[in-house]
Every structure is written in structure tokens, then in C-alpha cells.
Design an enzyme around this catalytic site. Sequence first.
Site, PDB file in Angstrom:
ATOM      1  N   ASN A 106      52.687   2.047 -22.175  1.00 12.56           N
ATOM      2  CA  ASN A 106      53.055   1.748 -23.556  1.00 12.56           C
ATOM      3  C   ASN A 106      52.242   2.583 -24.548  1.00 12.56           C
ATOM      4  OD1 ASN A 106      55.213  -0.012 -23.798  1.00 12.56           O
ATOM      5  ND2 ASN A 106      53.977  -1.839 -23.539  1.00 12.56           N
ATOM      6  N   ASP A 115      59.793  -0.326 -22.160  1.00 10.18           N
ATOM      7  CA  ASP A 115      60.986  -1.161 -21.925  1.00 10.18           C
ATOM      8  C   ASP A 115      61.811  -0.614 -20.767  1.00 10.18           C
ATOM      9  OD1 ASP A 115      60.293  -2.841 -23.965  1.00 10.18           O
ATOM     10  OD2 ASP A 115      61.750  -2.058 -25.408  1.00 10.18           O
ATOM     11  N   ASP A 141      54.839  -8.020 -18.510  1.00  9.75           N
ATOM     12  CA  ASP A 141      55.133  -7.111 -17.392  1.00  9.75           C
ATOM     13  C   ASP A 141      55.032  -7.841 -16.051  1.00  9.75           C
ATOM     14  OD1 ASP A 141      52.411  -7.493 -17.695  1.00  9.75           O
ATOM     15  OD2 ASP A 141      51.877  -5.545 -16.857  1.00  9.75           O
TER      16      ASP A 141
END
Length: 214
Positions: A106, A115, A141
Site C-alpha cells: 500500500n 485492493d 488483509d
Amino acid sequence: MRYTGRIFSSIAIFLVHLVYIIYYFFRDGKVEPFDLYTYPLLIVYGYLMGKQYDKMKFYSEKDELTGLYNRRFVIKTFEKIASLTERANSKLFLMVIDCDNFKQINDKYGHHKGDLVLIKIAETLTKSTRKSDIVARWGGDEFLIIGHYKDEEGLQTLLKRLDNDLEKLSNQISLDVKVSIGSAIFPDQSQDLEELIKTADRHMYECKEQRKVL
């Protein structure tokens, strides 16, 4: 997304309007053209109303990003599954799957790429498990799999398959994706969902530590 709401609403409006037309036909000896012309519109209206119900039902049970079952669904259905398992004198396995380097992905590539990683992990888990298994996004996650436990050999085979398939994912999306998996057995290690998840989490973190050593 299921079509239950759309089918039920369309049939219900069709039958109600049919009864309405039959009633006025026998009462007045005729059917007004307007009642016939509005028939298709009413059925379309029923379909659209049912679609809204199906959408609400879908998002109450499914994770919007991945399409997997969500935490609410797992909590709601686990007791029922556990009860059926006990009656059959059988066992369940519960797996926790965690993306080790998700924060780095990220931070380095952005949330859009993050994503995509979650979506691809979800697809891999779905393809690698049986249709009868429950595959869910537990949060962030972290993913959850619940399925029928036959024996330890079968569980280890599934763990290896998941591990291999998730490892191949890195090549598919040209991104280094690392995961850790932990498991627990119902009712051997606990009959409580929260306790089973804690046990699987502990095993999963042990897996993480082993990876660091290696």
C-alpha cells in the site's frame, strides 16, 4: 448475487394483479384495457424492487471489494454449521490467511494496487478450495476459510496447495506477495469461533516467524 428477491417480487405482483383482473372480470364482465397495459410495467416494477432487496441481502453477507463472505456472515452462520458438524460427529478446520507485506504494498504502490492484491488473493482462495468451503474476508488483509476436516493429511495437502497457489500469485501480478497461514480444528481445539480464530492466529504468527528465520 442471487435472484431470490427479483423472482419472488415479480411472481407476487403477477399473481396479485391476475387475481385483481379476474375479480373485476367476473364482477363487471369485462377487463379495462388500462389494467392489461399496466401489467408489464407492474412486473418490471416488482423486478426492480426485488433487485434492491437482492442487493441489500448481498452486501449484508458479502465483502464489497472481493465478493467473498464477510465477518457478519461467518459469525451468523458458524453456530449453525458447528451444530450440524457435531450431530454428524464430524470436524471442521478453520484457516486464517494473512498478507505479510500488505502495508508495504500500500505504501509503495498505493491503495489501488493494494485492493488488486486483495482481490487476487480472494480469487486464488476461491479457486483453491471446495465449493462447500466458506471463504471470507475477515477484515483488512486477513482472510478466513472454514471447511469439513477429514484428516490431518488432507488438511496439510490443502495448506500446501494454498501456499503454492498464493506463491504463484506474485508472478501473475508482477508483485511480491507474501502470505502466512494458520489453522485450528473444531471441536478438538475449541468449539468457540473466537477461540478457534485465536488458535489459528497463533499458528499463523508462528509461520511468519519461521519465514523470518529462513
